[in-house]
Design a protein around this motif. Structure first.
Motif, PDB file in Angstrom:
ATOM      1  N   SER A 168       1.026  -1.701  -0.463  1.00  0.00           N
ATOM      2  CA  SER A 168       0.259   0.137   0.267  1.00  0.00           C
ATOM      3  C   SER A 168       0.751   1.143  -0.132  1.00  0.00           C
ATOM      4  O   SER A 168       1.623   1.231   0.836  1.00  0.00           O
ATOM      5  N   PRO A 169       0.317   1.732  -0.862  1.00  0.00           N
ATOM      6  CA  PRO A 169       1.056   3.182  -0.672  1.00  0.00           C
ATOM      7  C   PRO A 169       1.478   4.807   0.327  1.00  0.00           C
ATOM      8  O   PRO A 169       2.343   5.020   0.670  1.00  0.00           O
ATOM      9  N   GLU A 170       0.524   3.496   1.626  1.00  0.00           N
ATOM     10  CA  GLU A 170       0.436   3.943   2.793  1.00  0.00           C
ATOM     11  C   GLU A 170       1.554   4.274   3.404  1.00  0.00           C
ATOM     12  O   GLU A 170       2.087   5.060   4.559  1.00  0.00           O
ATOM     13  N   HIS A 171       2.166   2.997   3.429  1.00  0.00           N
ATOM     14  CA  HIS A 171       3.513   2.759   3.618  1.00  0.00           C
ATOM     15  C   HIS A 171       4.604   3.662   3.842  1.00  0.00           C
ATOM     16  O   HIS A 171       5.501   4.240   4.199  1.00  0.00           O
ATOM     17  N   ASP A 172       4.956   4.527   2.514  1.00  0.00           N
ATOM     18  CA  ASP A 172       5.638   5.221   1.757  1.00  0.00           C
ATOM     19  C   ASP A 172       5.662   6.458   3.269  1.00  0.00           C
ATOM     20  O   ASP A 172       6.445   7.233   3.278  1.00  0.00           O
ATOM     21  N   GLN A 173       4.303   6.596   3.121  1.00  0.00           N
ATOM     22  CA  GLN A 173       3.590   8.156   3.815  1.00  0.00           C
ATOM     23  C   GLN A 173       3.937   8.175   5.178  1.00  0.00           C
ATOM     24  O   GLN A 173       4.627   9.691   5.860  1.00  0.00           O
ATOM     25  N   GLU A 174       4.229   6.306   5.759  1.00  0.00           N
ATOM     26  CA  GLU A 174       4.430   6.682   7.162  1.00  0.00           C
ATOM     27  C   GLU A 174       5.736   6.790   7.382  1.00  0.00           C
ATOM     28  O   GLU A 174       6.139   7.100   8.701  1.00  0.00           O
ATOM     29  N   ASP A 175       6.748   6.207   6.847  1.00  0.00           N
ATOM     30  CA  ASP A 175       8.238   6.402   6.480  1.00  0.00           C
ATOM     31  C   ASP A 175       9.002   7.325   7.401  1.00  0.00           C
ATOM     32  O   ASP A 175       9.634   7.130   8.486  1.00  0.00           O
ATOM     33  N   SER A 176       8.260   8.467   6.696  1.00  0.00           N
ATOM     34  CA  SER A 176       9.317   9.642   7.310  1.00  0.00           C
ATOM     35  C   SER A 176       9.408   9.993   9.643  1.00  0.00           C
ATOM     36  O   SER A 176      10.118  10.324  10.330  1.00  0.00           O
ATOM     37  N   SER A 177       7.994   9.569   9.675  1.00  0.00           N
ATOM     38  CA  SER A 177       8.009   9.661  10.904  1.00  0.00           C
ATOM     39  C   SER A 177       8.339   8.312  11.946  1.00  0.00           C
ATOM     40  O   SER A 177       7.956   8.166  13.475  1.00  0.00           O
ATOM     41  N   LEU A 178       8.883   7.256  10.971  1.00  0.00           N
ATOM     42  CA  LEU A 178       9.226   6.319  12.114  1.00  0.00           C
ATOM     43  C   LEU A 178      10.438   5.776  12.065  1.00  0.00           C
ATOM     44  O   LEU A 178      11.567   6.395  11.515  1.00  0.00           O
ATOM     45  N   ARG A 179      11.151   5.175  13.234  1.00  0.00           N
ATOM     46  CA  ARG A 179      11.770   4.928  13.926  1.00  0.00           C
ATOM     47  C   ARG A 179      12.506   4.242  12.927  1.00  0.00           C
ATOM     48  O   ARG A 179      13.944   4.032  12.375  1.00  0.00           O
ATOM     49  N   VAL A 180      11.745   2.720  12.357  1.00  0.00           N
ATOM     50  CA  VAL A 180      12.313   1.703  11.580  1.00  0.00           C
ATOM     51  C   VAL A 180      11.752   2.185  10.721  1.00  0.00           C
ATOM     52  O   VAL A 180      10.333   1.440  10.441  1.00  0.00           O
TER      53      VAL A 180
END
Length: 252
Positions: A168-180
């Motif tokens: 899902s494209p949502e995973h690319d959107q969330e990456d910037s806020s995640l430590r991993v």
């Protein structure tokens, strides 16, 4: 027809019915299976145990897993709960990946709100939804009886028949806020493996398509090749391709 031939025909018919009934019962059985992973190891090279459940549905399939890096019987809070949800309403199908609070392998609509940070980047191992389940065949702590062995084979067949699955494209959107992050995005990390035999399956189109493999997945690639899981039966690498693959794994 002689009585012996008639009896043999009846016996074959009954055996066929029992076999078909057993397969149907196995396919419909969604109880979890516990395996000792053949391929996954902890950082100390001890066994990883997975409790896996497939929850099929009309519009989506859910693959849930409890994973233990602390032996077969850790405390309840030591299991890591994960899920891959396959959206079957889209073509190609789309996968969403979740790391969840510890708990039972039961899918509920509010579970996505209970997600926690990834312990590892999902895309490093999962570029095409769920992967084949590979239990340690002679496990002493998680031995499998034949119904569960058959179930795993049928589950693996289901995984193969999905075809190409995109995340899902949502995973690319969330990456910037995640430590991993879900996956890595540098040009080097996204370099694609283009060895001819590999891309019969690891490409973006066709019945066998499983998506291009990337350099960030070299650990997984190397492990499967070293154990003889890849290339799969019926395929082999030429000497030239073996050198090309090794160069890719070394970062060239």
């Amino acid at each position: 027809m002689s009585r012996i031939k008639c009896f043999s025909a009846q016996l074959l018919f009954i055996t066929g019915l029992l076999t078909a009934g057993g397969l149907i019962a196995t396919v419909n059985d969604t109880k979890p299976v516990v395996i000792e992973s053949e391929e996954s190891k902890t950082k100390d090279l001890t066994s990883v145990f997975n409790e896996i459940r497939w929850i099929p549905g009309k519009d989506q399939d859910v693959w849930m897993m409890n994973q233990s890096h602390f032996g077969r019987h850790p405390g309840a809070d030591k299991w890591e709960r994960l899920a891959i949800v396959i959206d079957k309403t889209q073509k190609p199908m789309v996968a969403r990946y979740y790391q969840l609070e510890p708990g039972a392998l039961v899918w509920e609509k509010d579970l996505p709100q209970k997600r926690v940070e990834y312990r590892a980047s999902c895309f490093i191992c999962h570029n095409n939804g769920p992967r084949a389940l590979r239990p340690l065949s002679e496990s002493a702590e998680a031995s499998l009886k034949w119904p569960d062995r058959l179930k795993i084979q049928l589950w693996n067949l289901r995984i193969k028949t999905y075809g190409r699955i995109r995340y899902s494209p949502e995973h690319d959107q969330e990456d910037s806020s995640l430590r991993v992050p879900f996956g890595y995005h540098t040009k080097e990390d996204r370099d694609e493996l283009k060895v001819k035999t590999c891309i019969y399956c690891h490409n973006e189109s066709g019945f066998l398509a499983r998506g291009f493999l990337q350099r960030q997945q070299t650990g997984t690639i190397a492990s499967l090749v070293q154990r003889g899981e890849m290339p799969p039966p019926g395929f082999s690498l030429s000497e030239k391709e073996k050198y090309e693959l090794q160069d890719f794994l070394r970062g060239f």
